[in-house]
Design a protein around this motif. Structure first.
Motif, PDB file in Angstrom:
ATOM      1  N   VAL A   1      -1.088  14.207  -6.799  1.00  0.00           N
ATOM      2  CA  VAL A   1       0.249  13.831  -6.084  1.00  0.00           C
ATOM      3  C   VAL A   1       1.341  14.477  -6.940  1.00  0.00           C
TER       4      VAL A   1
ATOM      5  N   PRO B   1       0.764  -1.105  -0.021  1.00  0.00           N
ATOM      6  CA  PRO B   1       0.027   0.132  -0.014  1.00  0.00           C
ATOM      7  C   PRO B   1       0.983   1.140   0.034  1.00  0.00           C
ATOM      8  N   GLY B   2       0.230   2.195  -0.724  1.00  0.00           N
ATOM      9  CA  GLY B   2       1.036   3.721  -0.413  1.00  0.00           C
ATOM     10  C   GLY B   2       2.347   3.967  -0.980  1.00  0.00           C
ATOM     11  N   GLN B   3       2.338   3.147  -2.361  1.00  0.00           N
ATOM     12  CA  GLN B   3       3.723   3.455  -2.946  1.00  0.00           C
ATOM     13  C   GLN B   3       3.837   4.105  -4.352  1.00  0.00           C
ATOM     14  N   LEU B   4       2.572   5.003  -4.431  1.00  0.00           N
ATOM     15  CA  LEU B   4       2.377   5.662  -5.581  1.00  0.00           C
ATOM     16  C   LEU B   4       3.424   6.758  -5.911  1.00  0.00           C
ATOM     17  N   ILE B   5       4.065   7.219  -4.754  1.00  0.00           N
ATOM     18  CA  ILE B   5       5.325   8.214  -4.943  1.00  0.00           C
ATOM     19  C   ILE B   5       6.429   7.465  -5.386  1.00  0.00           C
ATOM     20  N   LYS B   6       6.527   6.364  -5.130  1.00  0.00           N
ATOM     21  CA  LYS B   6       7.744   5.575  -5.406  1.00  0.00           C
ATOM     22  C   LYS B   6       7.756   5.373  -6.970  1.00  0.00           C
TER      23      LYS B   6
ATOM     24  N   LEU C   1       8.417   8.499  -9.017  1.00  0.00           N
ATOM     25  CA  LEU C   1       9.537   8.618  -8.925  1.00  0.00           C
ATOM     26  C   LEU C   1      10.401   7.851 -10.258  1.00  0.00           C
TER      27      LEU C   1
END
Lengths: 194, 650
Positions: free
Chosen positions: A90, A51-56, A59
């Protein structure tokens, strides 16, 4: 030495677009793009389990494409199931994400306080004047993009210039010109000598 | 090898301790020379990697590879003098080691056993040469507790961390102590959060432990956003396992099984070391399922910041960890009650965690012996700005600013006068000379209008304009304001407009009152820490440097000679030799002259770029600050990085 340097960008441009080869080049670009999207799909697969790996993912996507155009954002939204509005939210929130294409060499002037009090603004002005672009701009030959960055924590060496993520300390004194020349030559930038 | 018990840790320690012992100054007849090369961010950017590569090459060439070992370490803190190299036995410190110096080090030092004179450190004030660490005042004056491993161990080796008693506290606590007892010890130690606000760490742990909901999370805030602060980066680069160990202890106390470290993407080396450390810990079983053969599971994942200052605020950070926009939310509920995915979450900063293993190794009684009545332990500060020894230092709480800046920091660079020191980054304030002798802790700094913050210290000299500095910080916070609440979003914007007017010579006296009023409104009405503290640089400079504001507004003068719009350039007729170089350098044709006549700058055309100053061979172009004219040598804008003549001629 000097005239040779001047010629380099022209030569590079010759290699890019010349009238007769255009369809072929378009094909090359399409194949390139295809490959990039394949690489992106792998990244998404690798990270979307957690969960929550959108920023990665964003990048990594930026590493692949150089920036995050709408198609890429939409593709990530589709594959991860996150609404595209949220992906765009984001992307636009964080300063590391770019939505416009950038040059092949990215020069970032650190605008942390330590750099600022030691002349980062002067350094920025000098670069702007020399490259004839504004902050955030890209030169017409697509060679350089000039940006500011938040503190990189190399405050002991202020003012700091990042050329393609490589830190060059005490960049106000000398060496800035050489860094730009090296980029023009297309050579790997070597660390500045004191 | 899997680590399952304290005995396993002991046998690893025994194996690696001789190496460490030598580095601590013992001559234990190891028959081995160890060369430590700093590989922190600062030294890496001044070619320490190349030094390391050359050294390996040279050792191989001289057949010394078996008797000399090269080790890459974390930051020594002596960043100004990097790349740093240290040779054991002897604790010989070499500064500014260039790749081309390597051959000499090998020949002279390693083969002939002589010191390489040219690379030794010279004390700034006395010029005296110092060969070993214990003779260098910068190091002698510090008390390194949290940073005890930085520069001593190889941050990429879990074995070396274990040899420094690492993970022993974790083992002991998991096997022999109840969470309640552990939190009690943290409470007794008096440890307060090192991220800025100074909230008692034990209280936070207690709150998270008291929640009945599962799962719970442990988060490490490594989003060191304050410009000018690099303590957390250095800890992560130099001693990453101390943070992992502390997070595991925290997880055991509150009953969490998953942790996250939120680290800035701007810190590539720290990220690399953390990834490596986590993998190593997993391999030997110090992260994962059933630590020390108990039922306690714990693992850590990395999450990346993508450049947003507000993410240092804990509720914003939580949103970012979950991959969302990093916007803050009102508290309560506190993260310890409702954090990641609505679950209880313990958030502490890197340095706070790095204190935890230290407290258990030394005992809370010993730890409590450091510091002041309200602030215990030591604090790591990063020194930057116009100071001789920029770098990383650690001193007990309660040390005076004067000791830090003039004693350890070696005073102001270039023989200039001290003007102010800024602590706490964009949330902090500027402290003038009259408070230099104040012992600093959380309370005392707050009283004089600044904050401890995470520990960045930027020293300003008489060449810095305080109004311009306040403008710089406001520009930063205005840019970083996430836009969620109006006082911060609009208030910082309006404040910036006013202060810009002042620096451009368009300010009115009423502006000062308006600015102050607005500053208090933004401080009182904003949602999160960013907005509540954003006005601090303005409030503190208005309080201590009002005369500078007044000079800008009433006299249209920038006393420090920084604000461009308020400067004039003139040619000194007596010094001018009419060479014409200045006229050639001028991009806007503002300089005119005739042979054998002094040149003249037309102030209407001049854009104050200072190109002429750099070109003039006689230093005949003077930068004017209002009616007074300072000599151009004094007015070096590139102060610290060399004088203007060294500016690249682009």
């Amino acid at each position: 030495m000097e005239p040779e340097l001047e010629k380099m960008p022209d030569n590079l441009e010759d290699g890019f677009v010349t009238g007769g080869q255009e369809p072929q080049i378009r094909k090359v670009v399409a194949v390139e793009n295809e490959k990039k999207f394949q690489a992106l799909d792998q990244i998404i697969e690798q990270y979307s389990q957690e969960p929550g790996q959108l920023i990665k993912i964003l990048l990594k996507a930026q590493d692949i494409f150089g920036y995050l155009p709408e198609e890429v954002q939409a593709h990530i939204a589709l594959k991860t199931g996150v609404p595209v509005s949220e992906v765009n939210g984001v992307v636009t929130f964080y300063s590391l994400f770019a939505t416009r294409p950038r040059g092949r060499n990215i020069l970032k002037v650190c605008m942390g306080t330590a750099c600022y009090v030691k002349g980062a603004q002067e350094l920025m002005d000098t670069l702007k004047e020399h490259l004839k672009i504004d902050e955030g701009g890209t030169t017409s030959d697509q060679l350089f993009t000039l940006e500011t960055t938040r503190c990189v924590g190399a405050c002991g060496l202020a003012p700091v210039l990042l050329a393609n993520e490589q830190v060059h300390g005490e960049a106000g004194a000398a060496g800035v010109y050489k860094i730009i020349q090296d980029c023009r030559k297309g050579e790997k930038i070597e660390s500045k000598k004191h | 090898m899997k680590v399952r018990s304290i005995d396993d840790l002991r046998s690893l320690k025994e194996k690696y301790y001789p190496l460490i012992k030598q580095r601590l100054g013992h001559r234990n007849g190891l028959g081995l020379t160890q060369v430590m090369v700093c590989s922190g961010t600062a030294c890496t950017s001044s070619e320490s990697r190349e030094v390391h590569r050359k050294l390996e090459q040279e050792l191989a060439r001289c057949n010394l590879s078996s008797s000399v070992r090269v080790i890459r370490t974390g930051c020594f803190g002596f960043c100004q003098h990097g790349p740093i190299m240290m040779i054991h036995p002897g604790e010989i410190l070499y500064c500014r080691v260039r790749p081309e110096d390597v051959r000499e080090v090998v020949q002279h030092h390693l083969i002939n056993g002589q010191l390489v004179d040219s690379l030794l450190y010279r004390e700034i004030n006395t010029g005296k040469k110092a060969s070993s660490l214990e003779n260098i005042h910068f190091f002698k004056a510090q008390e390194r507790i949290v940073l005890q491993n930085c520069g001593v161990i190889n941050p990429e080796s879990i074995e070396e961390y274990i040899a420094r008693d690492g993970y022993f506290s974790l083992a002991d606590l998991i096997l022999n102590k109840q969470p309640r007892e552990i939190i009690e010890i943290i409470n007794k130690s008096g440890l307060r959060g090192r991220g800025g606000a100074g909230f008692p760490a034990g209280k936070k742990w207690e709150m998270a432990a008291a929640q009945d909901v599962k799962p719970k999370y442990v988060v490490c805030n490594a989003d060191e956003g304050d410009p000018g602060a690099f303590m957390d980066r250095s800890i992560l680069e130099g001693d990453p396992h101390s943070v992992l160990e502390a997070m595991s202890i925290a997880a055991y106390c509150i009953g969490a099984s998953q942790g996250y470290i939120y680290v800035r993407a701007e810190y590539p080396i720290a990220v690399e070391r953390l990834e490596n450390a986590i993998n190593q810990a997993r391999e030997v079983g110090l992260l994962g399922k059933g630590l020390f053969d108990t039922s306690f599971d714990f693992d850590i994942g990395l999450r990346f910041g993508a450049g947003a200052f507000v993410c240092g605020e804990e509720t914003a950070l939580l949103h970012s960890v979950m991959g969302q926009r990093g916007e803050p939310r009102p508290r309560p509920p506190y993260p310890a009650q409702e954090g990641l995915w609505g679950r209880p979450t313990l958030i502490n900063n890197v340095e706070t965690y790095a204190n935890i293993p230290v407290i258990f190794r030394g005992g809370w009684e010993w730890y409590q012996g450091h510091g002041t009545a309200t602030s215990k332990g030591t604090k790591v500060f990063s020194l930057a700005g116009k100071i001789n020894n920029t770098g990383l230092i650690e001193v007990p709480m309660g040390t005076s600013l004067r000791t830090i800046i003039f004693d350890i920091g070696g005073g102001i660079a270039g023989g200039r006068q001290f003007k102010a020191v800024q602590t706490g980054g964009p949330s902090g304030g500027c402290i003038p000379e009259k408070y230099l002798d104040l012992p600093i802790d959380y309370e005392s700094l707050k009283e004089i209008g600044s904050i401890m913050g995470s520990g960045g210290m930027i020293v300003m000299s008489e060449d810095n304009c305080m109004v311009d500095l306040a403008r710089f910080y406001l520009e930063f916070t205005q840019d970083e304001s996430c836009g969620r609440c109006t006082p911060c979003r609009v208030g910082t914007k309006r404040m910036l407009e006013i202060i810009k007017r002042i620096t451009e010579g368009q300010g009115e006296m009423e502006d000062l009152e308006l600015l102050e009023e607005l500053a208090f409104d933004v401080r009182d009405a904003s949602l999160c820490g960013l907005g509540q503290t954003a006005p601090n640089p303005v409030i503190s400079t208005l309080r201590y440097f009002k005369d500078e504001y007044i000079a800008h507004v009433r006299d249209k003068v920038c006393p420090a000679g920084v604000c461009k719009e308020l400067l004039t350039y003139q040619v000194d007729a007596e010094k001018c030799i009419a060479c014409g170089l200045c006229a050639k350098a001028c991009a806007v044709g503002a300089i005119s002259g005739a042979p054998k006549q002094p040149y003249h700058i037309n102030p209407e055309k001049c854009i104050k770029c200072a190109s002429c100053v750099a070109k003039c061979p006689k230093k005949a172009i003077l930068k004017g600050v209002g009616r007074e004219v300072a000599s151009s040598a004094q007015a070096g804008i590139f102060a610290g990085a060399g004088s203007q003549e060294n500016r690249p001629a682009l």
